[in-house]
Motif scaffolding. Structure first.
Motif, PDB file in Angstrom:
ATOM      1  N   ASN A 113      -4.276  -4.415  -9.932  1.00  0.00           N
ATOM      2  CA  ASN A 113      -5.630  -5.095 -10.230  1.00  0.00           C
ATOM      3  C   ASN A 113      -6.424  -3.910 -10.474  1.00  0.00           C
ATOM      4  N   PHE A 114      -7.755  -4.131 -10.633  1.00  0.00           N
ATOM      5  CA  PHE A 114      -8.742  -3.060 -11.021  1.00  0.00           C
ATOM      6  C   PHE A 114      -8.636  -2.207  -9.878  1.00  0.00           C
ATOM      7  N   GLU A 115      -8.805  -2.804  -8.740  1.00  0.00           N
ATOM      8  CA  GLU A 115      -9.034  -1.945  -7.270  1.00  0.00           C
ATOM      9  C   GLU A 115      -7.543  -1.015  -6.996  1.00  0.00           C
ATOM     10  N   THR A 116      -6.347  -1.617  -7.106  1.00  0.00           N
ATOM     11  CA  THR A 116      -5.108  -0.817  -6.768  1.00  0.00           C
ATOM     12  C   THR A 116      -4.823  -0.135  -8.101  1.00  0.00           C
ATOM     13  N   GLY A 117      -5.155  -0.608  -9.279  1.00  0.00           N
ATOM     14  CA  GLY A 117      -4.975   0.057 -10.554  1.00  0.00           C
ATOM     15  C   GLY A 117      -5.568   1.480 -10.398  1.00  0.00           C
ATOM     16  N   ARG A 118      -6.857   1.513 -10.021  1.00  0.00           N
ATOM     17  CA  ARG A 118      -7.534   2.756  -9.859  1.00  0.00           C
ATOM     18  C   ARG A 118      -7.145   3.694  -8.962  1.00  0.00           C
ATOM     19  N   GLU A 119      -6.574   3.232  -7.636  1.00  0.00           N
ATOM     20  CA  GLU A 119      -5.981   4.063  -6.799  1.00  0.00           C
ATOM     21  C   GLU A 119      -4.738   4.470  -7.346  1.00  0.00           C
ATOM     22  N   LEU A 120      -3.874   3.680  -8.167  1.00  0.00           N
ATOM     23  CA  LEU A 120      -2.546   4.196  -8.497  1.00  0.00           C
ATOM     24  C   LEU A 120      -2.997   5.298  -9.605  1.00  0.00           C
ATOM     25  N   VAL A 121      -3.680   5.150 -10.519  1.00  0.00           N
ATOM     26  CA  VAL A 121      -3.948   6.190 -11.428  1.00  0.00           C
ATOM     27  C   VAL A 121      -4.539   7.579 -11.000  1.00  0.00           C
ATOM     28  N   THR A 122      -5.290   7.460  -9.751  1.00  0.00           N
ATOM     29  CA  THR A 122      -5.577   8.482  -8.919  1.00  0.00           C
ATOM     30  C   THR A 122      -4.271   9.305  -8.660  1.00  0.00           C
ATOM     31  N   ALA A 123      -3.529   8.376  -7.773  1.00  0.00           N
ATOM     32  CA  ALA A 123      -2.415   8.971  -7.325  1.00  0.00           C
ATOM     33  C   ALA A 123      -1.284   9.660  -8.210  1.00  0.00           C
TER      34      ALA A 123
ATOM     35  N   GLU B 290       0.707  -1.365  -0.088  1.00  0.00           N
ATOM     36  CA  GLU B 290      -0.210   0.068   0.125  1.00  0.00           C
ATOM     37  C   GLU B 290       0.825   1.396   0.266  1.00  0.00           C
ATOM     38  N   HIS B 291       2.098   1.223   0.746  1.00  0.00           N
ATOM     39  CA  HIS B 291       2.835   2.593   0.844  1.00  0.00           C
ATOM     40  C   HIS B 291       3.312   3.053  -0.434  1.00  0.00           C
ATOM     41  N   SER B 292       3.151   2.148  -1.832  1.00  0.00           N
ATOM     42  CA  SER B 292       3.532   2.372  -2.914  1.00  0.00           C
ATOM     43  C   SER B 292       2.771   3.564  -3.498  1.00  0.00           C
ATOM     44  N   LEU B 293       1.429   3.812  -2.993  1.00  0.00           N
ATOM     45  CA  LEU B 293       0.591   5.132  -3.269  1.00  0.00           C
ATOM     46  C   LEU B 293       1.386   6.344  -2.796  1.00  0.00           C
ATOM     47  N   GLU B 294       1.931   6.388  -1.786  1.00  0.00           N
ATOM     48  CA  GLU B 294       2.656   7.370  -1.125  1.00  0.00           C
ATOM     49  C   GLU B 294       3.707   7.719  -2.062  1.00  0.00           C
ATOM     50  N   LYS B 295       4.341   6.779  -2.474  1.00  0.00           N
ATOM     51  CA  LYS B 295       5.567   7.025  -3.690  1.00  0.00           C
ATOM     52  C   LYS B 295       5.177   7.496  -4.780  1.00  0.00           C
ATOM     53  N   VAL B 296       4.146   7.039  -5.481  1.00  0.00           N
ATOM     54  CA  VAL B 296       3.717   7.775  -6.655  1.00  0.00           C
ATOM     55  C   VAL B 296       3.272   9.175  -6.329  1.00  0.00           C
ATOM     56  N   LYS B 297       2.858   9.541  -5.253  1.00  0.00           N
ATOM     57  CA  LYS B 297       2.520  11.115  -5.192  1.00  0.00           C
ATOM     58  C   LYS B 297       3.727  11.779  -4.981  1.00  0.00           C
ATOM     59  N   LYS B 298       4.699  11.294  -4.199  1.00  0.00           N
ATOM     60  CA  LYS B 298       6.048  11.952  -4.079  1.00  0.00           C
ATOM     61  C   LYS B 298       6.721  12.199  -5.210  1.00  0.00           C
ATOM     62  N   LEU B 299       6.715  11.228  -6.040  1.00  0.00           N
ATOM     63  CA  LEU B 299       7.338  11.180  -7.342  1.00  0.00           C
ATOM     64  C   LEU B 299       6.637  12.096  -8.285  1.00  0.00           C
ATOM     65  N   LYS B 300       5.378  12.362  -8.350  1.00  0.00           N
ATOM     66  CA  LYS B 300       4.582  13.201  -9.216  1.00  0.00           C
ATOM     67  C   LYS B 300       5.040  14.509  -8.753  1.00  0.00           C
ATOM     68  N   ALA B 301       5.246  14.799  -7.494  1.00  0.00           N
ATOM     69  CA  ALA B 301       5.428  16.021  -6.984  1.00  0.00           C
ATOM     70  C   ALA B 301       6.772  16.493  -7.673  1.00  0.00           C
ATOM     71  N   LEU B 302       7.649  15.483  -7.241  1.00  0.00           N
ATOM     72  CA  LEU B 302       9.062  15.746  -7.906  1.00  0.00           C
ATOM     73  C   LEU B 302       9.299  16.036  -9.225  1.00  0.00           C
ATOM     74  N   ILE B 303       8.579  15.415  -9.965  1.00  0.00           N
ATOM     75  CA  ILE B 303       8.405  15.598 -11.460  1.00  0.00           C
ATOM     76  C   ILE B 303       7.930  16.962 -11.820  1.00  0.00           C
ATOM     77  N   GLN B 304       6.846  17.250 -11.104  1.00  0.00           N
ATOM     78  CA  GLN B 304       6.320  18.635 -11.561  1.00  0.00           C
ATOM     79  C   GLN B 304       7.156  19.627 -11.154  1.00  0.00           C
ATOM     80  N   ALA B 305       7.526  19.588 -10.025  1.00  0.00           N
ATOM     81  CA  ALA B 305       8.797  20.770  -9.567  1.00  0.00           C
ATOM     82  C   ALA B 305       9.646  20.776 -10.216  1.00  0.00           C
ATOM     83  N   THR B 306      10.021  19.838 -10.871  1.00  0.00           N
ATOM     84  CA  THR B 306      11.408  19.898 -11.712  1.00  0.00           C
ATOM     85  C   THR B 306      11.022  20.068 -13.298  1.00  0.00           C
ATOM     86  N   HIS B 307       9.774  20.088 -13.756  1.00  0.00           N
ATOM     87  CA  HIS B 307       9.346  20.254 -14.913  1.00  0.00           C
ATOM     88  C   HIS B 307       9.905  19.077 -15.936  1.00  0.00           C
TER      89      HIS B 307
END
Ligand code: DX5
Ligand code: ZN
Length: 219
Positions: free
Chosen positions: A179-189, A150-167
């Protein structure tokens, strides 16, 4: 933009690999994920260069090659010749990551960096702009069919922020327990690409499962 789907052939039927590659080609998948394991970096051995070359002969979609091997820099040219389009190395296995990424790109491939579950996203701060795809492992690499950390979701959010901050233009790809459940959460993150092995190949209708992943929307 819809999510990129990269079915992992690790869960395919190796006695009928050609049929499974054709199924992925027919499907809505974007890439074909190939897991290369050396029995040293991870406690398992999968398949190697000759299999990748054979897949390349029939595959119409880009080969997304995930190297779970030590000293991956020794095999960049070999995987390029075998037909890799995206070549991902593990950060934990790369002493000179910057040089390795430049070599991958100089060969004409997209360069990916994979992070084990314990490896912080912050280690990418000074290299993010050189990476085409970051592959966040949401299981410990080596085996298919494990449950999502589950902690992977936090990593996705942090990475997204890093990518945006550095353009940066880096894509975020996730591998393990999708799967569909984790996939949906990941796409949202903020995930751009999802790898799925057992969820696709052990399902009754793999092509429909791929289409379902492709249609995942953010919540
Ligand atoms: C695990 C591999 C994955 C694996 C995922 O080390 O990197 O690509 O095939 O399998 P699932 O989707 O079954 O977790
Ligand atoms: Zn993988």
């Amino acid at each position: 933009m819809s999510v990129i789907v990269s079915p992992s052939l690790l869960a395919a039927d190796f006695m009928n690999l050609g049929k499974d590659v054709e199924m992925v080609d027919r499907s809505k998948a974007d890439w074909i994920h190939l897991d290369i394991m050396d029995g040293v970096f991870v406690p398992n051995i999968s398949y190697g260069l000759p299999v990748v070359s054979q897949i390349k002969k029939i595959a119409r979609k880009p080969l997304d090659v995930h190297l779970m091997i030590v000293q991956p820099e020794r095999y960049i040219e070999a995987f390029h010749k075998a037909g890799a389009d995206i070549l991902t190395v593990h950060l934990e296995a790369s002493t000179h990551l910057h040089r390795t990424l430049q070599q991958i790109k100089a060969s004409g491939m997209k360069a990916g960096v994979a992070l084990n579950p314990h490896t912080p996203v912050s280690l990418l701060e000074d290299i993010i702009q050189d990476i085409d795809v970051v592959l966040i492992m949401s299981v410990n690499p080596g085996f298919g069919g494990q449950s999502f950390i589950e902690h992977s979701l936090e990593k996705v959010k942090k990475l997204k922020a890093l990518i945006q901050a550095t353009h940066s233009h880096t894509l975020i790809e996730i591998d393990g327990g999708v799967n569909f459940e984790t996939g949906r959460e990941l796409v949202t993150a903020g995930a751009d690409a999802l790898v799925a092995g057992s969820f696709v190949f052990k399902s009754e209708d793999p092509e429909a499962t791929i289409a379902g992943l492709k249609n995942l929307k953010t919540e």
